[in-house]
Design an enzyme around this catalytic site. Structure first.
Site, PDB file in Angstrom:
ATOM      1  N   GLU A  92      43.981  29.891  43.632  1.00  0.00           N
ATOM      2  CA  GLU A  92      45.220  30.632  43.386  1.00  0.00           C
ATOM      3  C   GLU A  92      45.419  31.627  44.528  1.00  0.00           C
ATOM      4  OE1 GLU A  92      47.269  32.749  39.533  1.00  0.00           O
ATOM      5  OE2 GLU A  92      45.467  33.669  40.352  1.00  0.00           O
TER       6      GLU A  92
ATOM      7  N   GLU B  75      42.675  36.814  31.134  1.00  0.00           N
ATOM      8  CA  GLU B  75      42.469  37.182  32.537  1.00  0.00           C
ATOM      9  C   GLU B  75      42.820  38.640  32.765  1.00  0.00           C
ATOM     10  OE1 GLU B  75      43.863  35.790  37.043  1.00  0.00           O
ATOM     11  OE2 GLU B  75      45.121  35.311  35.311  1.00  0.00           O
TER      12      GLU B  75
END
Length: 261
Positions: free
Chosen positions: A243, A146
């Site tokens: 998230e 990520e």
């Protein structure tokens, strides 16, 4: 965004007014169809597996231990003098993932000011990614990478989705995938729709939060209908990880989430 059967509650952010062990059932009751949390290790794997069975939810992904958070550490994979620590964390993470049925593990790179980057940091990172991908593949688990935007995580080694894709390509292992975070993409100044098309089948998982503010979808300026269309266009069929930082109590901000029939 897609129907609720594809939404995963990131319980590191959502329902954090509750103890960790209670958040899984809360996510199920709210209409989510999966959960994720970056660091589940405080809950023994056998207990976590029992909580997941009781709620009937899969656990999508979590991270290898990422260093000392009190010192601002976000991963250790780039540091040559911490290779042994990385390998120990990998073994522990794989064991935990296997015990609870997780099929993706995030190996955070690390935080280091760009002025201090040396070739050995990238070489170490790529070596660790390759090792992790190889060992995880033996257990049917995928390693994900990520990017984290400079504003949210200053000096993170992978600041853009493009830099994460480059690392995946350079590591050259088929068992690596991209965790594309829509919030971080926009915060880095990039177009999330273009990033989705550029990333294509490299995308293994997706995170969403609106920008600015990192709150619920609909609280900012991101066009999530366009994000949905782009994901559909590349054939993405995985979960959408939520998230985001709830603007208040988590349940009070779920008006955007489609309810189960």
């Amino acid at each position: 965004m897609p129907d609720n059967s594809r939404y995963s509650a990131h319980i590191g952010y959502l329902f954090n007014e509750l103890p960790l062990e209670s958040r899984i059932a809360a996510a199920r009751a709210a209409g989510f169809s999966a959960i994720e949390h970056p660091a589940p290790y405080a809950v023994p794997a056998a207990d976590m597996a029992a909580l997941l069975r009781e709620a009937g939810l899969p656990y999508v992904q979590f991270g290898l231990r990422s260093g000392d958070a009190s010192r601002g550490e976000k991963g250790i994979a780039i540091f040559p003098d911490r290779r042994d620590e990385f390998r120990a964390n990998l073994a522990e993470g794989l064991d935990y993932a296997e015990a609870v049925g997780v099929r993706m593990l995030h190996a955070m790179a690390g935080v280091l000011p760009a002025a201090e980057w040396r070739p050995e940091h990238r070489a170490c990172y790529l070596e660790n990614l390759g090792l992790a991908a190889e060992e995880a593949g033996k257990r049917g688990i995928r390693i994900i990478v990520e990017a984290m935007s400079p504003g949210a995580v200053p000096d993170y080694f992978l600041p853009t989705a493009a830099s994460a894709r480059e690392a995946i390509a350079e590591a050259g292992h088929a068992n690596l995938g991209l965790l594309l975070d829509v919030f971080h993409t926009v915060a880095a100044g990039d177009d999330p729709v273009q990033a989705i098309h550029d990333s294509g089948e490299t995308i293994a998982h997706v995170h969403i939060a609106d920008h600015p503010g990192r709150h619920e979808p609909g609280s900012g300026r991101i066009d999530f209908a366009a994000v949905r269309s782009a994901l559909d266009a590349i054939g993405y069929a995985g979960f959408i990880g939520c998230e985001y930082v709830p603007a208040g109590v988590t349940a009070d901000g779920l008006g955007w989430l489609p309810r189960r029939a």
